[in-house]
Design a protein around this motif. Sequence first.
Motif, PDB file in Angstrom:
ATOM      1  N   ARG A 114       0.685  -1.345   0.041  1.00  0.00           N
ATOM      2  CA  ARG A 114      -0.128  -0.183   0.131  1.00  0.00           C
ATOM      3  C   ARG A 114       0.611   1.288   0.224  1.00  0.00           C
ATOM      4  NH1 ARG A 114      -4.585  -0.738   3.791  1.00  0.00           N
ATOM      5  NH2 ARG A 114      -5.344  -2.293   2.366  1.00  0.00           N
ATOM      6  N   ALA A 115       1.732   0.848   1.136  1.00  0.00           N
ATOM      7  CA  ALA A 115       2.625   2.487   0.577  1.00  0.00           C
ATOM      8  C   ALA A 115       3.636   2.922  -0.785  1.00  0.00           C
ATOM      9  CB  ALA A 115       3.956   2.500   1.735  1.00  0.00           C
TER      10      ALA A 115
ATOM     11  N   GLU B  30       1.966   1.754  -3.455  1.00  0.00           N
ATOM     12  CA  GLU B  30       1.261   2.177  -4.312  1.00  0.00           C
ATOM     13  C   GLU B  30       0.453   3.673  -4.442  1.00  0.00           C
ATOM     14  OE1 GLU B  30      -2.147  -0.799  -4.065  1.00  0.00           O
ATOM     15  OE2 GLU B  30      -0.883  -1.916  -5.885  1.00  0.00           O
ATOM     16  N   ASN B  31       1.171   3.362  -2.717  1.00  0.00           N
ATOM     17  CA  ASN B  31       0.414   5.375  -2.732  1.00  0.00           C
ATOM     18  C   ASN B  31       1.457   6.370  -2.925  1.00  0.00           C
ATOM     19  OD1 ASN B  31      -2.212   4.248  -2.473  1.00  0.00           O
ATOM     20  ND2 ASN B  31      -2.020   4.215   0.059  1.00  0.00           N
ATOM     21  N   ARG B  32       2.482   6.113  -2.443  1.00  0.00           N
ATOM     22  CA  ARG B  32       3.612   7.416  -2.503  1.00  0.00           C
ATOM     23  C   ARG B  32       4.266   7.039  -3.571  1.00  0.00           C
ATOM     24  NH1 ARG B  32       0.273   8.555   0.353  1.00  0.00           N
ATOM     25  NH2 ARG B  32       0.423   9.142   2.034  1.00  0.00           N
TER      26      ARG B  32
ATOM     27  N   LYS C 237       4.902   4.218  -6.227  1.00  0.00           N
ATOM     28  CA  LYS C 237       4.551   3.357  -7.904  1.00  0.00           C
ATOM     29  C   LYS C 237       4.099   5.083  -8.791  1.00  0.00           C
ATOM     30  CE  LYS C 237       1.111   0.892 -10.202  1.00  0.00           C
ATOM     31  NZ  LYS C 237      -0.240   0.110  -9.898  1.00  0.00           N
TER      32      LYS C 237
END
Length: 406
Positions: A97-98, A100-102, A104
């Motif tokens: 998640r980190a 993909e959010n920050r 990617k």
Amino acid sequence: MAISRKDPKGRKLREGENWRNDGRYSYRYTDVRTGKRLTVYAQDLPELREKEKQIAKDMEDNILTDGAIKKMTLNTLFERYMETRELADTTRVSYVRAWENRVKDEIGNIKVVQLLPSHIKAYYAKLSKAGYAYSTIKYIHNLLYPALEMAVDDDIIRKNPAKSSISDYGKTAEEKEALTVSQQEKFMEFVKQSNVYNTYYPMFTIMIGTGLRCGELIGLTWKDINIKAKTVNVDHQLIYKNLGDGCKFHISTPKTESGIRIIPMTQEVAKAFEEQRKINFMLAKDKSIEVDGYSGFVFTAKSGRPLMPNGVNSVLYNIVDAYNKTEVERAKKEHRKAELLPKFSAHVMRHTACTRMAECRMDVKVLQYIMGHAHIDVTMEVYNHIGELTRIENEIARLDSMVLNA
């Protein structure tokens, strides 16, 4: 006799070089690492020969030259890296998640072989300017660095572009200070006397007396509590996350072995657990609710469901607001300055518990065990802070003594 080959401009072509009918040049060679026959293309001969030099250098340094490898992006590398890690589901979800959010869509699409230290530094600077804390940037760095280190080990790149200090980036996290003895006493007394919040008094007593993490606290079941032996067994925690099945409660094991421990109870904590059992009985809370095979939770909402992690913080914030409102009114009537409580979280309660134990000069290794600290330096930070305050107070007392005796 070898046949001399030339391009349309009369330039002699070397072994492996060819001029194509479409006007481009090609160079065909064998990758010594994989044994594959590979081809690179260029618009003109000087460009082709620059590529040949790079290929020769890569093969000399034992770097892979496969075209597919050269096209690998940072996102693809991270996926490969995650496949090599054996992680708890909760940790894996947090890492992905980190990313993909920050990462990617920021630098994730850059090819690994083209990624430069300046790309990494510019990315960290951007995060820093956006107001992210140093701890957040370090978290991301701890994903980038090992993934790129794996690329170095796999001979995809020579050096790790993330191999630089990140200390210059991010806001310094605000230090979470423990409650003073006076603040703790005022808070606990207010809760005890409150008709609205007094049902939380046993829980806060247990938090201060054990130093449990919030997830450990709300994950406690009555099977973990041994009143006769006066022990609290800690071997799991409760989290509320989306692990691919929607946001819901999950049981998670501690990240380190130090998180698994048996905490002795004080007489006060044992009494608080007995009071909590009475409260649950009086409120007839549903004991049948189960999370990953665990049931009979000690601390629950009115519905019988376990307390939400952020629910504990919400209760603390509401109590502080209520206390401060009452204190302002009382101070106004008494014509004095109001002594307000700071807004604090469950983590501050844990830090307060650790501080109270350190103030009693509990053996540092025992305190480390009780708190479940994986590293002694975390415990020592509290000890050193207490030590500094004590030394300062002693020096001030000595100064007072000198003035009085002068």
